[in-house]
Design an enzyme around this catalytic site. Structure first.
Site, short mmCIF file in Angstrom:
data_model
loop_
_atom_site.label_atom_id
_atom_site.label_comp_id
_atom_site.label_asym_id
_atom_site.label_seq_id
_atom_site.Cartn_x
_atom_site.Cartn_y
_atom_site.Cartn_z
CB SER A 69 63.87 -1.81 -12.85
OG SER A 69 63.49 -0.45 -12.88
CB SER A 121 60.09 13.05 -7.28
OG SER A 121 59.95 12.61 -8.61
CG HIS A 149 63.37 13.44 -5.74
ND1 HIS A 149 62.96 14.69 -6.15
CD2 HIS A 149 63.50 12.71 -6.87
CE1 HIS A 149 62.83 14.70 -7.46
NE2 HIS A 149 63.15 13.51 -7.92
CB THR A 194 70.69 15.56 -7.92
OG1 THR A 194 70.81 16.68 -8.79
CG2 THR A 194 69.75 15.93 -6.77
CE LYS A 197 65.08 16.92 -8.22
NZ LYS A 197 65.93 16.74 -9.41
CB THR A 226 80.35 14.67 -21.19
OG1 THR A 226 79.55 15.84 -21.21
CG2 THR A 226 80.57 14.25 -19.75
CB THR A 227 82.66 19.64 -21.24
OG1 THR A 227 82.97 19.65 -22.63
CG2 THR A 227 83.43 20.74 -20.54
CB THR A 312 54.89 11.87 -14.96
OG1 THR A 312 55.59 12.46 -16.06
CG2 THR A 312 55.75 11.97 -13.72
#
Length: 478
Positions: A69, A121, A149, A194, A197, A226-227, A312
């Site tokens: 990672s 980001s 991103h 995603t 964005k 999950t729904t 961050t």
């Protein structure tokens, strides 16, 4: 989205495995698979969930797996690695030498995943995707690339930086869903992105091989329990993706606005952390001052720019993060530049010369190589005079006519009487569903979620393909 809401209602009705799986969910996954020229895709409630679910599932199902990672990876990836309870190795940000040394410390036959991002980001840096793919192939690793991103903002069709690195080849291939062998995007095993964005709605997804996607679909609690996303969100996402696949000018204009903003800041000695992407990180270097700058921009100038502090970013590298869009006009750009300059004067913030005097920080005021933007002049249309112009005050964004037509054709599949034919042939589906049949289930796309034998077979197939990767690497270097 309004039409979908009126016809199908607000909610999906349940989880994907029970009552929340509609034709629109399958169509969106087809759209995403086509975008990345992969066999399959899977939609989640967010990309945080997508990253967490995928890394935790694959890390736990691949025997004796090790996950490598990047040390600047997003929290969602860190969470997924932690939840996998498998061994992890952290390598220095974008450091290929460090990554290779750590890969070489493990047997080539041992399953490995390299998890990294395209656009980071908070600093605007870009991962060396091509080179990481080279190392993955050499040492028998699966590549997991977060394009959150980048999707919608890079590449001729908006598929992200992996697509952008082979811009001309993907542009020439048009909207074919077929992979282009040898391209960076084809070499990446797992892509995540995603819908919240560049595509303007909400949700996340993964794209990759059918076996990999089916393994995650069948075993990941974050998908199973999950729904599912509401119908209006799903159709909105598909239409947005379809539009951006056809319309290059929005991406070009965002990059041109970014270039203009960075240039204006440089002329005023305002420190921007150097990077090749659309992210504009303005270095402040102090948490309290960064918050004060953010508050002042909002209270005195009506501009919302968030301050970014530890954890961050590192202590001493606190910043304001600015992201220009294609919708920002010349008047707004002037206002932003003047406001930031005023705040720097008012709070006596360090400028580039000040950072240089103390040896620099985060690439500002340091003797480093000039950073080249990802988008070239040719790709932006500057060489053939096709580049869009920055909007003027009161001017609205121009829609691409042909792209709008393509997007509208997607809607006709829900409102013009035809449902996508991706559902299994043995499942009967009404051609014109009545409004009361809100988010009606039409199929579970690959069936593996309902059948333990099929589910086990899907996992076995994925593990076999992952093992083949490590075996191929071993054979190559033997």
């Amino acid at each position: 989205m309004h039409r979908t809401l009126d016809k199908y209602g607000a909610g999906a009705g349940g989880t994907r495995n029970i009552a929340g799986n509609g034709a629109f969910h399958l169509a969106l996954e087809d759209e995403l698979a086509s975008l990345h020229r992969k066999q399959a895709a899977l939609v989640f409630s967010s990309c945080f969930v997508a990253n967490d679910a995928t890394l935790s599932t694959l890390g736990s199902k691949l025997p004796n797996c090790v996950i490598f990672s990047d040390n600047m990876n997003h929290a969602s990836m860190i969470q997924g690695i932690r939840h996998s309870r498998t061994q992890k190795v952290i390598f220095k940000h974008n450091d290929l030498v460090d990554l290779e040394a750590k890969l070489a410390a493990f047997p080539k036959s041992q399953p490995k995943i390299i998890a990294f991002e395209s656009v980071y980001s908070m600093c605007g840096s870009v991962g060396p995707i091509r080179e990481i793919c080279d190392l993955a192939e050499q040492y028998g690793a699966i590549t997991f690339l977060d394009e959150v991103h980048a999707v919608g903002m890079y590449g001729p069709r908006g598929a992200g930086v992996a697509e952008h690195l082979d811009f001309e080849q993907h542009l020439a291939a048009g909207q074919s869903p077929d992979p282009i062998p040898g391209t960076v995007m084809d070499r990446v095993d797992i892509i995540t992105g995603t819908l919240g964005k560049a595509y303007g709605v909400v949700g996340g997804y993964i794209a990759g091989s059918a076996d990999m996607v089916d393994t995650v679909r069948s075993y990941a609690p974050g998908f199973i329990f999950t729904t599912s996303l509401p119908p209006a969100t799903v159709t909105g996402a598909q239409v947005s993706i379809a539009y951006q696949k056809e319309h290059l000018q929005d991406r070009r204009l965002q990059q041109l606005n970014t270039r203009a903003l960075k240039s204006r800041f440089e002329n005023l000695d305002i420190p921007v952390v150097p990077g090749p992407s659309h992210i504009v990180p303005v270095l402040v270097g102090d948490a309290a001052l960064a918050k004060a700058a953010s508050d002042t921009l909002l209270s005195e100038h009506g501009i919302y720019v968030q301050s970014i502090n530890y954890p961050t970013v590192a202590v001493g590298e606190e910043r304001l993060r600015i992201t220009p869009t294609p919708g920002h006009n010349a008047e707004q750009l002037d206002h932003l530049v003047n406001a930031v300059n005023s705040v720097f004067n008012e709070l006596k913030l360090k400028r580039i010369a000040d950072w240089k005097a103390v040896g620099g920080r985060a690439g500002v005021g340091m003797d480093t190589e000039t950073v080249t933007p990802i988008w070239t002049d040719k790709q932006l249309g500057l060489e053939d005079a096709t580049a869009p112009e920055m909007l003027q005050a009161g001017e609205k964004m121009k829609l691409g006519g042909e792209a709008v037509q393509v997007a509208e054709e997607r809607l006709s599949e829900y409102f013009g009487g035809r449902i996508r034919t991706t559902v299994p042939k043995d499942v009967a589906v009404e051609a014109k569903p009545e409004p009361k049949e809100v988010a009606k289930i039409v199929a579970f796309k690959m069936g593996a979620g309902f059948d333990k034998a099929k589910r086990a077979a899907g996992l076995e197939s994925f593990v076999a393909s992952a093992t083949a990767t490590t075996t191929a690497a071993t054979a190559t270097t033997a």
